[in-house]
Design a protein around this motif. Structure first.
Motif, PDB file in Angstrom:
ATOM      1  N   ASN A  25       0.716  -1.004   0.541  1.00 20.91           N
ATOM      2  CA  ASN A  25       0.106   0.050   0.144  1.00 20.91           C
ATOM      3  C   ASN A  25       1.180   1.426   0.813  1.00 20.91           C
ATOM      4  O   ASN A  25       2.344   0.992   0.500  1.00 20.91           O
ATOM      5  CB  ASN A  25      -0.611   0.087   1.294  1.00 20.91           C
ATOM      6  N   LYS A  26       0.472   2.012  -0.996  1.00 18.00           N
ATOM      7  CA  LYS A  26       1.178   3.365  -0.968  1.00 18.00           C
ATOM      8  C   LYS A  26       0.698   4.920   0.737  1.00 18.00           C
ATOM      9  O   LYS A  26       0.117   4.304   0.454  1.00 18.00           O
ATOM     10  CB  LYS A  26       0.576   4.393  -2.219  1.00 18.00           C
ATOM     11  N   PRO A  27       2.234   5.409   0.808  1.00 17.00           N
ATOM     12  CA  PRO A  27       1.926   5.832   2.448  1.00 17.00           C
ATOM     13  C   PRO A  27       0.678   7.251   2.028  1.00 17.00           C
ATOM     14  O   PRO A  27       0.905   7.179   0.789  1.00 17.00           O
ATOM     15  CB  PRO A  27       3.026   6.670   2.533  1.00 17.00           C
ATOM     16  N   LYS A  28      -0.106   7.402   2.479  1.00 12.59           N
ATOM     17  CA  LYS A  28      -1.204   8.440   2.350  1.00 12.59           C
ATOM     18  C   LYS A  28      -0.969  10.065   2.936  1.00 12.59           C
ATOM     19  O   LYS A  28       0.716   9.676   3.336  1.00 12.59           O
ATOM     20  CB  LYS A  28      -2.114   8.539   3.478  1.00 12.59           C
ATOM     21  N   TYR A  29      -1.032  10.626   2.190  1.00 10.93           N
ATOM     22  CA  TYR A  29      -0.086  12.231   2.518  1.00 10.93           C
ATOM     23  C   TYR A  29      -0.115  12.380   3.782  1.00 10.93           C
ATOM     24  O   TYR A  29      -1.097  12.371   4.468  1.00 10.93           O
ATOM     25  CB  TYR A  29      -0.261  13.087   2.134  1.00 10.93           C
ATOM     26  N   VAL A  30       0.995  12.682   4.877  1.00 15.25           N
ATOM     27  CA  VAL A  30       0.780  13.372   6.173  1.00 15.25           C
ATOM     28  C   VAL A  30       1.264  14.548   5.853  1.00 15.25           C
ATOM     29  O   VAL A  30       2.095  15.272   5.649  1.00 15.25           O
ATOM     30  CB  VAL A  30       2.187  12.177   6.573  1.00 15.25           C
TER      31      VAL A  30
END
Length: 61
Positions: A25-30
């Motif tokens: 899974n690609k990391p969500k924008y933090v």
């Protein structure tokens, strides 16, 4: 014979790592908010606690 086994093991590990990389899974924008402050004080600790191995109850007073 040993070289062939090492090639198979290396290609198997490389293939597995590549498969994991593709399907992870690609990391969500933090959002890094620097305005968040935390008040750290003695109120975060419990008023009474017991140490492991002792039968006494200690208080923070």
């Amino acid at each position: 014979m040993t070289k062939n086994i090492l090639k198979i093991v290396f290609l198997g590990l490389f293939g597995f790592a590549f498969l994991v990389y593709l399907t992870a899974n690609k990391p969500k924008y933090v959002v890094d908010n620097e305005n968040i402050t935390t008040n750290i004080g003695i109120n975060l600790f419990p008023k009474q606690f017991e140490l492991v191995g002792e039968n006494r109850v200690y208080s923070r007073d």
